[in-house]
Design a protein around this motif. Structure first.
Motif: not given
Lengths: 351, 351
Positions: B80-82, B87, B90, B104-108, B110, B122-123
């Motif tokens: 979770d980026i939050t 961060p 990353v 960078i493809f960044l994904s959460n 959760d 997907s990556l």
DNA sequence: CTGAAAGCGCTTACAG
DNA sequence: CTGAAAGCGCTTACAG
């Protein structure tokens, strides 16, 4: 017995041809069956699907992108992922665009125009379908690149009117703060602005003047400081303000960082908030639910909350809609802010 | 006079062929000149370069990727980026890999296994050159996908030994905390663990036992609570511990969130830290320099700092080196932690 | 409903 | 040092 080298079956990913061979059909038919576009005999369609599953076939997004000129990727530029404002916005964008099959390239510009240009160039090289610029002041070269680029949505700052834009209601936010301070009896109010290259910063400053007038208050130009959104500029501004007679009883800061700088400086010279002077921020950067806690919470800065997650979502929606209508006129989404009264504002001190 | 429709020069991006035509050369020669690989007559090389610049040529990363099977992109998975831990990690990864031309493809995820699988799929569809998994517990299906996938570096959690791994020195961190508490006179010490599916969580718990023994202290199993890294589990654990006689004088939490939950619960029942009981965290999630400030700082949780930025950098380096040596054995980078003594620990209360 | 064919924009042996 | 040619893996008119 002679050892024989058994050719290891190459682990390369299966392609349309592999499925076509297996099924005794052409690539074209397989492609149509798998994409669901175009007519394919039902039984064959089933056979193709089963074969694809069995072989673990996945269509190559690269090949498809080359052919269709769409990549299902979008670029997002932020200043700095470790600045707590941005993750929330990015999360909102991600929620929307990833649900539409897009993947996000996320990059930090560190407020460096050179980096911004380099990143945009790299995104264009990768032919992203769209770009979201979060709090970016556009370098001339970036602007030029974008002219021939994919759709772009701007969050918090925009290069000019008419582009797709999402931002907080800066005017309303300033009004909320001034009304709050006015209600506490403050009349001598200072303002520390952000950088003039930020459209949002300009809006906040402009509305500070408008709103002061509307409250029947005068703006003392010695109490308006041109800051840059960083803490240090808040400290400098506070120092300057303290040399003005009479001193302000309240200071509005263009964002929370600046407010923290102000409070820090005041504290360092023995002044307290809100007893001696009131200070307000803007953004509510620490509002992540993850960071809330009853016992150990960030000491309270009175500020105005900008709905970061919603701003991100709105930006994502604007971008997706733009992809479907490249020639529609630019749109603007302004989201309301909310006053968060905490512990850095209080009644004006009786002189 | 008759109006004539002037054909608008198509704004499509120029390709190798455009340059080749312009220069009266072949695509192959142009490609060699631009890539710098292979021999090209010096004068022609110059001509080609000038022409490319004039036309604004940029090589299509998509076409190149299709041909070379390398995309210069890497995927990064976080929960979770939050969550303020991520961060920083990353950012560290980004610093390293982007300086090598990777995006960078960044994904959460959760913490949702389904999302994790979907993202990895997907990556892989996008043929990223590598993947960094930050604090991910791998779903079986993810693991299966990865077997045929690109190199993967694991941060903070790993599915098994032998993979490329970067993590904090959990043993040393636990030791620092226990030594600190021991020095304050604590003997009756409780522990709230993270989830058992996290390798880092298991390490911390295991070393709590080892380290207690090394200090000559006994572990009361009623004072070991199986939590899950979230605040709520801290609150529950604290509640449970308070029912045990005699009560613990100090509680070690597996991470800062849990510690906040503990402190929150204690506070809610009228107990204070450190007067009544000491509490420690792990991670130092709030150590961003952006968030430091003299006056308004996060109230102090005593904890152990894990060097997030460095962990990210180390992961980036490991990944780049792995790309250059796919068959080298897996490597492990363990970075030291640092004790941060703040205000939730104090001398044991004289009973 | 199906297949042959062209083409997206590169890179890279290979022959000269 | 240069060019013709194949091929990466798709999609999509087009003809049948």
């Amino acid at each position: 017995m002679v050892e024989r080298v058994v050719p290891i079956p190459s682990a390369r990913r299966p392609t349309l041809i592999d499925i076509a061979r297996e099924c005794g059909l052409s690539r074209a038919t397989v492609a149509r069956a798998l994409s669901g576009k175009g007519y394919v005999d039902l039984d064959r369609r089933r056979l193709i699907q089963e074969t694809a599953d069995r072989l673990g076939y996945r269509t190559s997004t690269i090949a498809r992108a080359l052919r269709t000129q769409r990549t299902s990727s979008v670029g997002v530029l932020i200043a700095d992922i470790t600045n707590p404002i941005f993750p929330q916005i990015v999360k909102g964008i991600d929620e929307i665009v990833s649900s539409d099959g897009h993947t996000i390239f996320l990059s930090n510009t560190d407020e460096d125009p050179q980096k911004q240009v380099a990143i945009v160039r790299s995104l264009l090289d990768r032919q992203v379908d769209g770009i979201v610029m979060v709090s970016q002041t556009l370098a001339d070269e970036t602007l030029k690149l974008l002219e021939h680029g994919p759709p772009c949505v701007f969050v918090n700052r925009r290069p000019y009117e008419g582009v797709d834009y999402v931002g907080p209601d800066n005017e309303q936010g300033i009004e909320l703060l001034l009304t709050h301070l006015r209600g506490l009896g403050h009349q001598r109010i200072a303002y520390v602005s952000g950088p003039s290259h930020s459209s949002t910063s300009r809006e906040r400053l402009a509305h500070f003047r408008v709103s002061m007038a509307a409250c029947g208050l005068e703006v003392d130009e010695r109490l308006v400081f041109a800051g840059n959104y960083y803490k240090e500029s808040g400290a400098k501004a506070a120092e300057a303000f303290m040399a003005v007679t009479p001193r302000p009883t309240a200071i509005l800061a263009a964002n929370d960082f600046v407010a923290l700088g102000i409070v820090g400086y005041l504290h360092s010279i023995g002044l307290n908030t809100p007893a001696d002077i009131s200070v307000t921020g803007f953004d509510d950067m620490f509002d992540s639910s993850l960071m809330e806690t009853e016992a150990l919470k960030v000491e309270g800065l009175t500020t105005v909350n900008q709905p970061k997650r919603h701003l991100g979502r709105a930006a994502g929606k604007l971008l997706l809609e733009r992809l479907g209508a490249p020639d529609a006129p630019g749109r603007k989404v302004i989201l309301p802010t909310e006053l968060r009264i905490r512990h850095t504002t209080g009644p004006v001190r009786k002189g």
